[in-house]
Motif scaffolding. Structure first.
Motif, PDB file in Angstrom:
ATOM      1  N   ASP A  20     -65.322 -59.333  -6.909  1.00 23.09           N
ATOM      2  CA  ASP A  20     -66.626 -59.945  -7.133  1.00 23.09           C
ATOM      3  C   ASP A  20     -67.695 -58.963  -7.596  1.00 23.09           C
ATOM      4  OD1 ASP A  20     -66.651 -58.637  -4.738  1.00 23.09           O
ATOM      5  OD2 ASP A  20     -67.808 -60.151  -3.677  1.00 23.09           O
ATOM      6  N   THR A  21     -67.489 -57.674  -7.493  1.00 31.40           N
ATOM      7  CA  THR A  21     -68.467 -56.689  -7.941  1.00 31.40           C
ATOM      8  C   THR A  21     -68.187 -56.327  -9.391  1.00 31.40           C
ATOM      9  OG1 THR A  21     -68.509 -55.812  -5.701  1.00 31.40           O
ATOM     10  CG2 THR A  21     -69.495 -54.471  -7.412  1.00 31.40           C
ATOM     11  N   SER A  22     -69.195 -56.468 -10.242  1.00 30.22           N
ATOM     12  CA  SER A  22     -68.971 -56.299 -11.681  1.00 30.22           C
ATOM     13  C   SER A  22     -68.580 -54.873 -12.057  1.00 30.22           C
ATOM     14  CB  SER A  22     -70.209 -56.737 -12.463  1.00 30.22           C
ATOM     15  OG  SER A  22     -71.324 -55.948 -12.107  1.00 30.22           O
ATOM     16  N   MET A  23     -69.155 -53.878 -11.411  1.00 27.72           N
ATOM     17  CA  MET A  23     -68.809 -52.492 -11.748  1.00 27.72           C
ATOM     18  C   MET A  23     -67.359 -52.186 -11.365  1.00 27.72           C
ATOM     19  SD  MET A  23     -71.349 -51.215 -13.248  1.00 27.72           S
ATOM     20  CE  MET A  23     -71.970 -49.580 -13.083  1.00 27.72           C
ATOM     21  N   LEU A  24     -66.924 -52.693 -10.238  1.00 26.17           N
ATOM     22  CA  LEU A  24     -65.541 -52.487  -9.826  1.00 26.17           C
ATOM     23  C   LEU A  24     -64.586 -53.256 -10.737  1.00 26.17           C
ATOM     24  CD1 LEU A  24     -63.712 -51.128  -7.776  1.00 26.17           C
ATOM     25  CD2 LEU A  24     -63.985 -53.119  -6.304  1.00 26.17           C
ATOM     26  N   GLN A  25     -64.994 -54.451 -11.145  1.00 27.65           N
ATOM     27  CA  GLN A  25     -64.198 -55.220 -12.103  1.00 27.65           C
ATOM     28  C   GLN A  25     -63.993 -54.418 -13.379  1.00 27.65           C
ATOM     29  OE1 GLN A  25     -66.175 -58.855 -13.009  1.00 27.65           O
ATOM     30  NE2 GLN A  25     -65.330 -59.953 -11.270  1.00 27.65           N
ATOM     31  N   ALA A  26     -65.069 -53.873 -13.903  1.00 26.53           N
ATOM     32  CA  ALA A  26     -64.977 -53.119 -15.151  1.00 26.53           C
ATOM     33  C   ALA A  26     -64.118 -51.871 -14.979  1.00 26.53           C
ATOM     34  CB  ALA A  26     -66.377 -52.746 -15.638  1.00 26.53           C
ATOM     35  N   ALA A  27     -64.275 -51.175 -13.859  1.00 29.56           N
ATOM     36  CA  ALA A  27     -63.495 -49.960 -13.635  1.00 29.56           C
ATOM     37  C   ALA A  27     -61.999 -50.260 -13.527  1.00 29.56           C
ATOM     38  CB  ALA A  27     -63.991 -49.255 -12.373  1.00 29.56           C
ATOM     39  N   ILE A  28     -61.651 -51.294 -12.799  1.00 31.56           N
ATOM     40  CA  ILE A  28     -60.230 -51.646 -12.664  1.00 31.56           C
ATOM     41  C   ILE A  28     -59.686 -52.177 -13.985  1.00 31.56           C
ATOM     42  CG2 ILE A  28     -58.626 -53.223 -11.507  1.00 31.56           C
ATOM     43  CD1 ILE A  28     -60.273 -52.828  -8.971  1.00 31.56           C
ATOM     44  N   THR A  29     -60.491 -52.938 -14.710  1.00 27.31           N
ATOM     45  CA  THR A  29     -60.066 -53.418 -16.026  1.00 27.31           C
ATOM     46  C   THR A  29     -59.790 -52.257 -16.961  1.00 27.31           C
ATOM     47  OG1 THR A  29     -61.304 -55.469 -15.755  1.00 27.31           O
ATOM     48  CG2 THR A  29     -60.736 -54.838 -18.001  1.00 27.31           C
ATOM     49  N   ILE A  30     -60.649 -51.243 -16.938  1.00 25.75           N
ATOM     50  CA  ILE A  30     -60.432 -50.068 -17.783  1.00 25.75           C
ATOM     51  C   ILE A  30     -59.146 -49.364 -17.384  1.00 25.75           C
ATOM     52  CG2 ILE A  30     -61.333 -47.763 -18.310  1.00 25.75           C
ATOM     53  CD1 ILE A  30     -64.143 -49.046 -18.223  1.00 25.75           C
ATOM     54  N   CYS A  31     -58.895 -49.226 -16.092  1.00 26.92           N
ATOM     55  CA  CYS A  31     -57.648 -48.594 -15.646  1.00 26.92           C
ATOM     56  C   CYS A  31     -56.421 -49.371 -16.108  1.00 26.92           C
ATOM     57  CB  CYS A  31     -57.646 -48.454 -14.124  1.00 26.92           C
ATOM     58  SG  CYS A  31     -58.825 -47.258 -13.497  1.00 26.92           S
ATOM     59  N   VAL A  32     -56.472 -50.690 -15.970  1.00 26.03           N
ATOM     60  CA  VAL A  32     -55.355 -51.533 -16.423  1.00 26.03           C
ATOM     61  C   VAL A  32     -55.162 -51.393 -17.933  1.00 26.03           C
ATOM     62  CG1 VAL A  32     -54.613 -53.935 -16.722  1.00 26.03           C
ATOM     63  CG2 VAL A  32     -55.504 -53.180 -14.523  1.00 26.03           C
ATOM     64  N   LEU A  33     -56.257 -51.425 -18.682  1.00 30.49           N
ATOM     65  CA  LEU A  33     -56.155 -51.322 -20.138  1.00 30.49           C
ATOM     66  C   LEU A  33     -55.659 -49.944 -20.579  1.00 30.49           C
ATOM     67  CD1 LEU A  33     -59.340 -53.281 -21.250  1.00 30.49           C
ATOM     68  CD2 LEU A  33     -56.961 -53.947 -21.603  1.00 30.49           C
ATOM     69  N   LEU A  34     -56.075 -48.888 -19.883  1.00 24.94           N
ATOM     70  CA  LEU A  34     -55.566 -47.554 -20.211  1.00 24.94           C
ATOM     71  C   LEU A  34     -54.062 -47.457 -19.944  1.00 24.94           C
ATOM     72  CD1 LEU A  34     -58.432 -45.246 -18.933  1.00 24.94           C
ATOM     73  CD2 LEU A  34     -57.679 -45.553 -21.302  1.00 24.94           C
ATOM     74  N   PHE A  35     -53.627 -48.047 -18.833  1.00 28.23           N
ATOM     75  CA  PHE A  35     -52.197 -48.071 -18.540  1.00 28.23           C
ATOM     76  C   PHE A  35     -51.431 -48.829 -19.630  1.00 28.23           C
ATOM     77  CE2 PHE A  35     -48.645 -50.435 -16.650  1.00 28.23           C
ATOM     78  CZ  PHE A  35     -47.826 -49.378 -16.299  1.00 28.23           C
ATOM     79  N   LEU A  36     -51.962 -49.982 -20.025  1.00 28.49           N
ATOM     80  CA  LEU A  36     -51.295 -50.785 -21.052  1.00 28.49           C
ATOM     81  C   LEU A  36     -51.337 -50.108 -22.418  1.00 28.49           C
ATOM     82  CD1 LEU A  36     -52.586 -54.236 -19.884  1.00 28.49           C
ATOM     83  CD2 LEU A  36     -50.236 -53.417 -19.759  1.00 28.49           C
ATOM     84  N   LEU A  37     -52.422 -49.405 -22.710  1.00 24.19           N
ATOM     85  CA  LEU A  37     -52.506 -48.648 -23.957  1.00 24.19           C
ATOM     86  C   LEU A  37     -51.464 -47.538 -23.977  1.00 24.19           C
ATOM     87  CD1 LEU A  37     -54.034 -48.107 -26.626  1.00 24.19           C
ATOM     88  CD2 LEU A  37     -55.542 -46.602 -25.319  1.00 24.19           C
ATOM     89  N   ASN A  38     -51.295 -46.873 -22.850  1.00 30.14           N
ATOM     90  CA  ASN A  38     -50.280 -45.831 -22.742  1.00 30.14           C
ATOM     91  C   ASN A  38     -48.880 -46.414 -22.937  1.00 30.14           C
ATOM     92  OD1 ASN A  38     -49.120 -43.314 -22.267  1.00 30.14           O
ATOM     93  ND2 ASN A  38     -49.085 -43.638 -20.061  1.00 30.14           N
ATOM     94  N   CYS A  39     -48.615 -47.556 -22.304  1.00 26.19           N
ATOM     95  CA  CYS A  39     -47.311 -48.218 -22.474  1.00 26.19           C
ATOM     96  C   CYS A  39     -47.069 -48.577 -23.930  1.00 26.19           C
ATOM     97  CB  CYS A  39     -47.233 -49.478 -21.617  1.00 26.19           C
ATOM     98  SG  CYS A  39     -47.132 -49.187 -19.861  1.00 26.19           S
ATOM     99  N   HIS A  40     -48.099 -49.094 -24.588  1.00 28.01           N
ATOM    100  CA  HIS A  40     -47.934 -49.520 -25.973  1.00 28.01           C
ATOM    101  C   HIS A  40     -47.698 -48.323 -26.907  1.00 28.01           C
ATOM    102  CE1 HIS A  40     -48.267 -52.187 -29.405  1.00 28.01           C
ATOM    103  NE2 HIS A  40     -48.944 -51.208 -29.979  1.00 28.01           N
ATOM    104  N   THR A  41     -48.469 -47.254 -26.710  1.00 25.86           N
ATOM    105  CA  THR A  41     -48.308 -46.105 -27.611  1.00 25.86           C
ATOM    106  C   THR A  41     -46.978 -45.398 -27.387  1.00 25.86           C
ATOM    107  OG1 THR A  41     -49.567 -44.721 -26.077  1.00 25.86           O
ATOM    108  CG2 THR A  41     -50.768 -45.685 -27.930  1.00 25.86           C
TER     109      THR A  41
END
Length: 105
Positions: A20-41
């Motif tokens: 429910d906290t927007s800053m934590l949402q964004a931080a976890i989303t960035i972590c997930v996206l970085l992980f997925l970017l690493n998997c894709h590359t």
């Protein structure tokens, strides 16, 4: 690979629903996206290099979008989450938020 793309969409949706906290949402989303970017590359699953580049570009844009959200929508207190605190306002949550920002800044 399409199943992984669906899992990616589901994970980002779950982050936005479960946290429910927007800053934590964004931080976890960035972590997930970085992980997925690493998997894709590392796998480069598509036949065409252009499609791989487009997917990397899209994931990078999503990461930048989440970073911009963290930079341009900072709310310190839980009460100010989701409030639009612009200028002088009578909203108590915004007043507390402005006072904390003056102390920090």
């Amino acid at each position: 690979w399409e199943c992984l793309i669906m899992v990616r969409r589901l994970s980002i949706a779950l982050v936005s629903i479960m946290i429910d906290t927007s800053m934590l949402q964004a931080a976890i989303t960035i972590c997930v996206l970085l992980f997925l970017l690493n998997c894709h590359t590392n796998t480069r699953p598509f036949v065409s290099d252009r499609i791989d580049f487009l997917e990397v570009f899209t994931l990078g844009g999503s990461i930048l979008y989440a970073l911009a959200g963290m930079l341009f929508y900072p709310s310190i207190t839980q009460q100010a989450q989701g409030e639009l605190c612009v200028g002088d306002t009578d909203n108590k949550a915004c007043q507390e938020e402005d006072q904390l920002k003056m102390v920090i800044g």
